[in-house]
Design an enzyme around this catalytic site. Structure first.
Site, PDB file in Angstrom:
ATOM      1  N   TYR A   1       9.639  -3.943  -1.187  1.00 34.52           N
ATOM      2  CA  TYR A   1       9.848  -4.395   0.190  1.00 34.52           C
ATOM      3  C   TYR A   1      10.201  -5.890   0.151  1.00 34.52           C
ATOM      4  O   TYR A   1       9.548  -6.667  -0.558  1.00 34.52           O
ATOM      5  CB  TYR A   1       8.585  -4.121   1.021  1.00 34.52           C
ATOM      6  CG  TYR A   1       8.636  -4.764   2.365  1.00 34.52           C
ATOM      7  CD1 TYR A   1       9.692  -4.506   3.238  1.00 34.52           C
ATOM      8  CD2 TYR A   1       7.656  -5.656   2.775  1.00 34.52           C
ATOM      9  CE1 TYR A   1       9.761  -5.115   4.476  1.00 34.52           C
ATOM     10  CE2 TYR A   1       7.718  -6.264   4.009  1.00 34.52           C
ATOM     11  CZ  TYR A   1       8.773  -5.992   4.864  1.00 34.52           C
ATOM     12  OH  TYR A   1       8.837  -6.605   6.079  1.00 34.52           O
TER      13      TYR A   1
ATOM     14  N   LYS B   1       2.801   2.201   8.624  1.00 37.98           N
ATOM     15  CA  LYS B   1       3.767   3.267   8.350  1.00 37.98           C
ATOM     16  C   LYS B   1       3.111   4.644   8.495  1.00 37.98           C
ATOM     17  O   LYS B   1       2.542   4.932   9.518  1.00 37.98           O
ATOM     18  CB  LYS B   1       4.372   3.028   6.963  1.00 37.98           C
ATOM     19  CG  LYS B   1       4.843   1.581   6.746  1.00 37.98           C
ATOM     20  CD  LYS B   1       5.963   1.195   7.670  1.00 37.98           C
ATOM     21  CE  LYS B   1       6.304  -0.264   7.814  1.00 37.98           C
ATOM     22  NZ  LYS B   1       5.737  -1.277   7.028  1.00 37.98           N
TER      23      LYS B   1
ATOM     24  N   ARG C   1     -14.674 -11.196  11.071  1.00 36.32           N
ATOM     25  CA  ARG C   1     -13.771 -11.536   9.954  1.00 36.32           C
ATOM     26  C   ARG C   1     -14.375 -11.070   8.626  1.00 36.32           C
ATOM     27  O   ARG C   1     -13.664 -10.793   7.669  1.00 36.32           O
ATOM     28  CB  ARG C   1     -13.483 -13.045   9.935  1.00 36.32           C
ATOM     29  CG  ARG C   1     -12.580 -13.460   8.779  1.00 36.32           C
ATOM     30  CD  ARG C   1     -11.892 -14.812   9.005  1.00 36.32           C
ATOM     31  NE  ARG C   1     -12.791 -15.871   9.418  1.00 36.32           N
ATOM     32  CZ  ARG C   1     -13.670 -16.500   8.623  1.00 36.32           C
ATOM     33  NH1 ARG C   1     -13.764 -16.171   7.341  1.00 36.32           N
ATOM     34  NH2 ARG C   1     -14.437 -17.452   9.099  1.00 36.32           N
TER      35      ARG C   1
ATOM     36  N   ASP D   1       1.963  -0.283  -4.699  1.00 37.51           N
ATOM     37  CA  ASP D   1       2.192  -0.192  -3.258  1.00 37.51           C
ATOM     38  C   ASP D   1       2.503   1.279  -2.971  1.00 37.51           C
ATOM     39  O   ASP D   1       3.557   1.794  -3.361  1.00 37.51           O
ATOM     40  CB  ASP D   1       3.364  -1.103  -2.861  1.00 37.51           C
ATOM     41  CG  ASP D   1       3.608  -1.095  -1.351  1.00 37.51           C
ATOM     42  OD1 ASP D   1       3.198  -0.122  -0.687  1.00 37.51           O
ATOM     43  OD2 ASP D   1       4.228  -2.056  -0.845  1.00 37.51           O
TER      44      ASP D   1
HETATM   45  N1  LCS Z   1       5.032  -2.488   1.601  1.00 29.02           N
HETATM   46  C1  LCS Z   1       6.059  -1.694   1.961  1.00 29.02           C
HETATM   47  C2  LCS Z   1       6.553  -0.651   1.005  1.00 29.02           C
HETATM   48  C3  LCS Z   1       6.665  -1.864   3.199  1.00 29.02           C
HETATM   49  O1  LCS Z   1       7.686  -1.054   3.526  1.00 29.02           O
HETATM   50  C4  LCS Z   1       6.192  -2.882   4.070  1.00 29.02           C
HETATM   51  C5  LCS Z   1       6.826  -3.111   5.396  1.00 29.02           C
HETATM   52  C6  LCS Z   1       5.113  -3.682   3.670  1.00 29.02           C
HETATM   53  C7  LCS Z   1       4.556  -3.450   2.422  1.00 29.02           C
HETATM   54  C8  LCS Z   1       4.530  -4.745   4.549  1.00 29.02           C
HETATM   55  O2  LCS Z   1       3.799  -4.163   5.564  1.00 29.02           O
HETATM   56  P1  LCS Z   1       3.582  -4.791   7.036  1.00 29.02           P
HETATM   57  O3  LCS Z   1       3.059  -6.181   6.833  1.00 29.02           O
HETATM   58  O4  LCS Z   1       4.896  -4.796   7.725  1.00 29.02           O
HETATM   59  O5  LCS Z   1       2.557  -3.893   7.641  1.00 29.02           O
HETATM   60  N2  LCS Z   1       8.086  -2.527   5.519  1.00 29.02           N
HETATM   61  C9  LCS Z   1       8.896  -2.654   6.530  1.00 29.02           C
HETATM   62  C10 LCS Z   1      10.179  -2.066   6.548  1.00 29.02           C
HETATM   63  O6  LCS Z   1      10.695  -1.452   5.623  1.00 29.02           O
HETATM   64  N3  LCS Z   1      10.734  -2.275   7.715  1.00 29.02           N
HETATM   65  O7  LCS Z   1       9.939  -3.060   8.524  1.00 29.02           O
HETATM   66  C11 LCS Z   1       8.708  -3.359   7.804  1.00 29.02           C
END
Ligand code: LCS
Length: 393
Positions: free
Chosen positions: A111, A208, A58, A183
């Site tokens: 998001y 992503k 951790r 972001d």
């Molecule tokens: N920032 C952006 C721009 C994102 O698109 C997402 C997830 C996150 C942060 C959060 O990331 P995660 O915890 O899912 O790794 N976006 C998603 C979307 O547009 N569709 O499903 C997840």
């Protein structure tokens, strides 16, 4: 290997890797929860200074550290902090940088969960937030307050593909004594390096483009300074939103092809966007590679390529959009983005359904908006797929 002076594509392969005892060509997976100290004195030294050795996964782990060093170098930062998910990265930043009664100013069309956790949960602890169109710099200047601790922007934004000027926002934030957080998920370090443009903290959902294979959920934060790193890392450790070594290994594997995947996805996206733009059933389309894209100048100033994300609306609105999503065969109807496979989804009822209709409208997320994440399949197959799905409308 010292990769500091190498070019980006070489860094993708080698950055962050260290000389392993057995000469392993890839980063080994240290699948262990804890590490033996050489003696009691060594254990004490490790706790006094994390650079002295590994303690507990951790807190630190060599496989995870290789990933942290890699992305930190790609983003040209002081250090990386890997997390269990993109939201783990986002909430660690919020938790470390915001206090009771402090204020966050942010992009309206971030998001959905980055906004939802702030408005529904951080608000319970007295953190205030305002969501605006950050592409309007005059509005940013007007909305920033003496108590604004963090200016938080997402560019290009999800799902409206709207750009915010990072350099100008850094000036506005710094003149106000605020921290600029970006972001960078939609661009990846391939297309945009916010720390070089004045941002203080950058983060990614590794889920992503960076991992790119739809088999890992993960996140990472990179800070520009040691001071910010030392504010955020202990928070991440205490909240326990750390990454797992196997997860880190898979992301490291994904990073190696980020450059060529992005190149191919962008080529496909350009062809598809041009086809969609000419299609009489399409009402509007937003893709930075198109001449019709409203923020051409900022796109050229800030990004190295248009990326592989687009949003569009059909003339038949949401009903036509539903028909399209139900009839594609090559693209997958699923949330997430930035992978080798093409995905299609409906933000108003899926990723951004947590927003009120009014907030969605203010953020430019119309009910008919369809989001399309272009993968690395053959572009003609993807166009034929859309063509046959359009026939059902
Ligand atoms: N920032 C952006 C721009 C994102 O698109 C997402 C997830 C996150 C942060 C959060 O990331 P995660 O915890 O899912 O790794 N976006 C998603 C979307 O547009 N569709 O499903 C997840």
């Amino acid at each position: 290997m010292d990769t500091k002076n190498l070019n980006f594509d070489t860094k993708l392969i080698h950055a962050g890797h260290y000389d392993e005892a057995f000469g392993s060509a890839t980063v080994p997976i240290y699948q262990t929860s804890t590490f033996a100290f050489k003696n009691a004195e060594h254990g004490a030294r490790c706790f006094a200074d994390y650079d002295e050795g590994y303690i507990y996964t951790r807190i630190n782990n060599p496989t995870i550290q290789a990933l942290e060093n890699s992305i930190s170098e790609l983003e040209k930062g002081y250090g990386g902090i890997a997390t269990s998910s993109g939201m783990g990265a986002c909430t660690s930043i919020y938790m470390a940088l915001l206090d009771k009664d402090s204020h966050l100013l942010s992009t309206a069309s971030v998001y959905g969960t980055s906004r939802g956790v702030m408005e529904n949960h951080f608000s319970r602890f007295g953190v205030q937030s305002t969501y605006i169109d950050t592409s309007d710099l005059e509005l940013v200047k007007k909305s920033i307050r003496p108590d604004t601790r963090v200016l938080f922007i997402e560019t290009p934004s999800n799902p409206t593909i709207q750009l915010t000027d990072i350099k100008e926002c850094a000036k506005i934030a710094h003149d106000n004594g605020s921290i600029l957080v970006v972001d960078n998920t939609f661009s990846s370090p391939c297309l945009q390096n916010p720390l070089e443009m004045g941002a203080d903290v950058v983060f990614h959902s590794l889920t992503k483009f960076i991992n790119g294979h739809a088999d890992v959920v993960g996140g990472i934060i990179v800070t520009k300074t040691r001071e910010l790193y030392e504010m955020i890392r202990p928070l991440m450790i205490s909240m326990g939103c750390n990454m797992d070594p196997h997860q880190a290994y898979l992301v490291i594997r994904g990073i190696k092809t980020l450059g060529i995947r992005m190149e191919r996805s962008q080529q496909n996206a350009m062809k598809i966007a041009e086809w969609l733009e000419k299609n009489p059933k399409v009402d509007w389309i937003k893709y930075p590679g198109l001449k019709s894209y409203r923020q051409q100048e900022l796109f050229r100033k800030q990004m190295k390529g248009p990326g592989a994300m687009m949003s569009f609306e059909l003339k038949g609105g949401i009903e036509a959009g539903r028909q399209l999503m139900n009839n594609v065969r090559v693209a997958t109807l699923a949330v997430s983005l930035g992978g080798v496979e093409t995905l299609i989804q409906h933000p108003a009822s899926m990723t951004h359904s947590g927003f009120s209709k009014e907030d969605r409208e203010k953020a430019g997320i119309t009910d008919g908006l369809v989001r399309y994440s272009v993968g690395i399949e053959d572009a003609d197959d993807l166009i034929r797929d859309l063509e046959q799905a359009f026939e059902s409308i």
